[in-house]
Scaffold this motif. Structure first.
Motif, PDB file in Angstrom:
ATOM      1  N   SER A 259       0.833  -1.214   0.000  1.00  0.00           N
ATOM      2  CA  SER A 259       0.000   0.000   0.000  1.00  0.00           C
ATOM      3  C   SER A 259       0.863   1.257   0.000  1.00  0.00           C
ATOM      4  O   SER A 259       0.572   2.219  -0.711  1.00  0.00           O
ATOM      5  CB  SER A 259      -0.905   0.028   1.223  1.00  0.00           C
ATOM      6  OG  SER A 259      -1.744  -1.080   1.189  1.00  0.00           O
ATOM      7  N   GLU A 260       1.960   1.212   0.805  1.00  0.00           N
ATOM      8  CA  GLU A 260       2.785   2.413   0.913  1.00  0.00           C
ATOM      9  C   GLU A 260       3.372   2.765  -0.458  1.00  0.00           C
ATOM     10  O   GLU A 260       3.326   3.908  -0.887  1.00  0.00           O
ATOM     11  CB  GLU A 260       3.906   2.142   1.907  1.00  0.00           C
ATOM     12  CG  GLU A 260       4.398   3.399   2.563  1.00  0.00           C
ATOM     13  CD  GLU A 260       5.317   3.070   3.722  1.00  0.00           C
ATOM     14  OE1 GLU A 260       6.496   3.362   3.601  1.00  0.00           O
ATOM     15  OE2 GLU A 260       4.840   2.470   4.707  1.00  0.00           O
ATOM     16  N   ARG A 261       3.903   1.718  -1.137  1.00  0.00           N
ATOM     17  CA  ARG A 261       4.490   1.956  -2.463  1.00  0.00           C
ATOM     18  C   ARG A 261       3.419   2.460  -3.434  1.00  0.00           C
ATOM     19  O   ARG A 261       3.614   3.406  -4.167  1.00  0.00           O
ATOM     20  CB  ARG A 261       5.102   0.652  -2.977  1.00  0.00           C
ATOM     21  CG  ARG A 261       5.994   0.879  -4.166  1.00  0.00           C
ATOM     22  CD  ARG A 261       6.352  -0.396  -4.860  1.00  0.00           C
ATOM     23  NE  ARG A 261       5.342  -0.745  -5.835  1.00  0.00           N
ATOM     24  CZ  ARG A 261       5.064  -1.986  -6.216  1.00  0.00           C
ATOM     25  NH1 ARG A 261       5.688  -2.997  -5.669  1.00  0.00           N
ATOM     26  NH2 ARG A 261       4.142  -2.227  -7.113  1.00  0.00           N
ATOM     27  N   LYS A 262       2.240   1.787  -3.364  1.00  0.00           N
ATOM     28  CA  LYS A 262       1.152   2.164  -4.283  1.00  0.00           C
ATOM     29  C   LYS A 262       0.711   3.603  -4.031  1.00  0.00           C
ATOM     30  O   LYS A 262       0.464   4.356  -4.960  1.00  0.00           O
ATOM     31  CB  LYS A 262      -0.044   1.234  -4.075  1.00  0.00           C
ATOM     32  CG  LYS A 262       0.141  -0.079  -4.786  1.00  0.00           C
ATOM     33  CD  LYS A 262      -0.202   0.118  -6.250  1.00  0.00           C
ATOM     34  CE  LYS A 262       0.059  -1.132  -7.027  1.00  0.00           C
ATOM     35  NZ  LYS A 262       0.073  -0.892  -8.472  1.00  0.00           N
ATOM     36  N   ASN A 263       0.615   3.955  -2.727  1.00  0.00           N
ATOM     37  CA  ASN A 263       0.177   5.310  -2.402  1.00  0.00           C
ATOM     38  C   ASN A 263       1.207   6.331  -2.863  1.00  0.00           C
ATOM     39  O   ASN A 263       0.859   7.398  -3.365  1.00  0.00           O
ATOM     40  CB  ASN A 263      -0.080   5.449  -0.896  1.00  0.00           C
ATOM     41  CG  ASN A 263      -1.288   4.635  -0.490  1.00  0.00           C
ATOM     42  OD1 ASN A 263      -2.120   4.300  -1.342  1.00  0.00           O
ATOM     43  ND2 ASN A 263      -1.401   4.280   0.774  1.00  0.00           N
TER      44      ASN A 263
END
Ligand SMILES: Nc1nc2c(ncn2[C@@H]2O[C@H](COP(=O)(O)OP(=O)(O)OP(=O)(O)O)[C@@H](O)[C@H]2O)c(=O)[nH]1
Length: 713
Positions: A259-263
């Motif tokens: 999620s962090e990378r995607k965000n």
């Protein structure tokens, strides 16, 4: 076998089969059978030979007269529980099944699984217990290993879960609980597709791949039932059925949180394609969409519409209400434009107060497209008409809209944009607050403009630009320096003046490269003058365009040019225009201060024609104000021009800035300026722009001031 039971029944049953054959059968069993009496010591009446393999003690070791009882080799911690379980089962008249640990004769611990039942006599009294003992150690150890593995899986930070081939979850580790916020009790038994509100197609794709290829890797965004979304990188592996272990095929899923990378990716995408102020798509996104719209239009032969909206007199709102209020207004305009169109249309902000509306290619005829465009344009003008509330007050704003229709493959992104832009200027010229369709008659001047831009491209590489130098003289007539003026010496011999190509260069952005060339060439020339005794004191004014100055690396570029040419920065005067200064006073001042520290001087060009504001005159480290030529033309005949010129000179004086008048063509003008206290002059009265050599000759001849006299020229 652990405790005395209430009554004793009949002795072990024996069939006519023979004690010997029974004994043999029992001794071959992988375990032991027993019979013990229901007395105080649970006296072992019979134990098969297998008990020795289990306990290390021969059967006789548990029979009187031996003092050893079977109960005594049961692990003390387990003893009470085992007794209680057997007691309870017997009390209910049921067989018992217990497992416990024993200590063998060699001191080893073994797990025993025991199954038995009470033997009851005719009166109903329990006379004995008969049962079977088996070595349960390997099963127990396997259990412990499984539990250990499961606890290790729980420690993994990744979400690990297992489902059967029908997609029902059968294992769910702590990582899965943490990542998806679902406890094992909720997850196990649930179907994957029910647990995560994902489109079934995503699940099917992964399931199909894992069944066919044994593995699927990919990213899946899982919408949880609390409306949050988890972005995961997943690896699905098919675990085949194991006939020996009696297990069926299943799917092991290992999934990590991305999620962090995607965000972060989403944030970068947003920054690259959206305007942070209005949240509308930005220029890059719009150009991409327009490109696709043109391709679509060429494919389906339908007509699309591009509308260019520019706010009217927006600058005055910035000036009167402040930049922050201007920003609020731009946001309000963005929302109104969005309300004027359908979801399939696109509204984007190109920059400043320029917006575009793109209606996709869907009309069969130009007339259809034009009607659609007219409707949207009217809606936009109507919605704009309602005043916007800004910090308590309301502010009216209007827009001018340029419309162009496109169809087929003849158009390019640039041509469509240019047509809409040209039409917008027509709307401005027609009095603003209106819209205009692109007029093909305008095409001619546009083509000329495009050709000019193309020629400009080669002009730089073919070395067709030259610099001329126009003298700047002091009130005593001595040459103080010059202004570098660009000329375009075409291959065909024509000499083009900047007024005829700078606008096109600004519109195409080529001005940045041209400006760099001007700065470098002028500095080289100035360095040359510095090496000659007659010209070493001269300064050189160099025009810097707004686009060039706003470049992030303008200051470092300039420093590099100084270093490369060896010029003394204290002899360089950079001429900036008023429109640049008001764009972003803070960063402009920072860049100016930086160069100022090297000794560079700054002149404000065309003073009086733009949006002169005393506040930025005070904030910026300026050295000189240049009175624009337009005021000089009628300075001797127009009272208002004369008073403007006098005021500028007085203003410069009060701010400690030198004042230079451009366009000085007559002695009368020069005398007027002299009387008003003007410090320096430039114009045809002295010389027009001269080639470098011509300027050198002029400067050398006008080193010293001629005798002061009213009409000395
Ligand atoms: N508040 C604010 N102003 C901006 C922003 N970007 C550009 N501007 C200002 O927007 C103004 C644009 O003015 P122009 O379109 O050139 O001129 P105008 O006053 O609208 O006049 P016409 O277009 O001729 O009607 C300039 O003063 C810019 O400084 C921004 O992000 N916020």
């Amino acid at each position: 076998m652990t405790k005395r039971r209430t009554s004793l029944s009949h002795p072990p049953r024996q069939s006519g089969w023979g004690a010997l054959s029974l004994e043999m059968l029992l001794s071959n069993l992988p375990g032991a059978v027993y019979r013990c009496l229901n007395d105080a010591h649970s006296t072992m009446q019979f134990a098969s030979a297998g008990i020795e393999a289990l306990t290390g003690y021969p059967p006789d070791a548990f029979r009187p007269p031996s003092k050893l009882t079977y109960a005594s080799i049961i692990e003390p911690h387990d003893r009470v529980a085992v007794a209680a379980q057997i007691e309870a089962a017997i009390a209910e008249g049921k067989p018992y099944q217990v497992s416990y640990r024993i200590l063998t004769s060699k001191g080893a611990t073994k797990w025993i699984w025991e199954q038995g039942a009470a033997v009851v006599d005719a009166s109903g009294a329990i006379v004995a217990l008969e049962g079977f003992l088996a070595d349960y150690t390997s099963v127990k150890n396997a259990d412990a290993t499984i539990r250990e593995h499961a606890s290790m899986l729980d420690k993994a930070s990744d979400a690990i879960f297992v489902m059967n081939l029908a997609g029902t979850i059968i294992f769910w580790n702590k990582g899965a609980e943490g990542l998806f916020g679902v406890v094992p009790q909720q997850a196990i038994g649930c179907r994957y597709a029910d647990l995560f509100a994902i489109p079934v197609s995503g699940y099917r794709k992964a399931h199909h791949a894992v069944m066919v290829e044994g593995e699927w890797r990919g990213e899946m965004s899982l919408a949880l039932h609390d409306d949050t979304t988890v972005h995961t990188a997943m690896r699905w592996t098919l675990v085949p059925a194991d006939a020996d272990a009696g297990t069926s095929a299943k799917i092991l899923v290992i999934s990590s949180d991305i999620s962090e990378r995607k965000n972060a990716e989403a944030r970068v995408h947003r920054m690259a394609y959206f305007d942070p102020l209005t949240d509308l798509p930005n220029r890059a996104r719009f150009l991409d969409t327009l490109h696709h719209a043109l391709l679509g239009s060429a494919r389906n032969n339908r007509v699309g519409v591009l509308m260019f909206c520019d706010l009217d007199n927006f600058k005055s709102i910035n000036d009167t209400r402040g930049h922050a209020a201007g920003d609020c207004l731009l946001q309000a305009v963005a929302r109104r434009l969005e309300r004027s169109v359908r979801a399939t249309d696109m509204v984007a902000r190109l920059g400043g107060d320029e917006f575009v509306v793109l209606l996709p290619a869907e009309d069969e005829t130009f007339l259809g497209g034009a009607r659609r465009a007219e409707k949207v344009a009217s809606t936009i003008l109507e919605l704009m008409a309602t005043p916007v509330r800004l910090a308590g007050d309301s502010e009216s704003i209007t827009a001018s809209i340029g419309i162009t229709l496109f169809s087929g493959s003849n158009e390019t992104v640039e041509s469509v944009l240019m047509k809409a832009d040209a039409a917008m200027y027509q709307a401005k010229s027609a009095g603003r607050k209106t819209y205009r369709f692109f007029d093909p008659v305008m095409q001619e001047s546009m083509v000329a403009q495009l050709n000019l831009q193309l020629s400009l491209r080669s002009a730089l590489t073919d070395d067709e630009f030259v610099l001329y130098y126009q003298p700047q003289v002091g009130s005593d007539g001595a040459v103080l320096g010059a202004e570098a003026l660009i000329r375009w010496q075409c291959k065909d011999g024509r000499m083009i003046l900047p007024g005829d190509f700078i606008h096109a260069a600004e519109a195409s952005g080529q001005i940045v490269e041209i400006g760099h060339w001007v700065l470098a060439t002028a500095c080289k020339q100035l360095a040359h003058w510095s090496r000659c005794a007659a010209t070493q004191h001269l300064t050189l004014s160099i025009n810097i365009s707004a686009l060039q100055f706003l470049e992030a690396d303008f200051v470092t570029d300039t420093e590099e040019i100084f270093a490369a040419t060896g010029v003394d920065p204290r002899r360089v005067k950079l001429e900036l225009t008023e429109s640049l200064l008001v764009t972003d006073v803070v960063s402009t001042a920072e860049k100016m201060e930086h160069l100022k520290a090297l000794g560079v001087m700054f002149a404000l060009d065309d003073f009086g024609t733009g949006y002169s504001s005393l506040s930025y005159l005070r904030k910026l480290p300026l050295d000189q104000l240049k009175i624009d030529t337009t005021f000089m033309r009628d300075v001797l005949t127009s009272r208002s021009d004369a008073s403007i010129v006098r005021s500028i000179i007085a203003l410069g004086d009060s701010l400690g800035l030198e004042v230079l008048a451009e366009g000085v063509e007559s002695i009368g003008q020069r005398d007027f300026l002299h009387d008003a206290g003007c410090d320096a002059y430039q114009g045809f009265l002295y010389r027009p722009g001269l080639p470098a050599e011509g300027f050198m000759q002029y400067a050398t001849a006008h080193l010293r001031a001629p005798p002061i006299g009213r009409h000395a020229g």
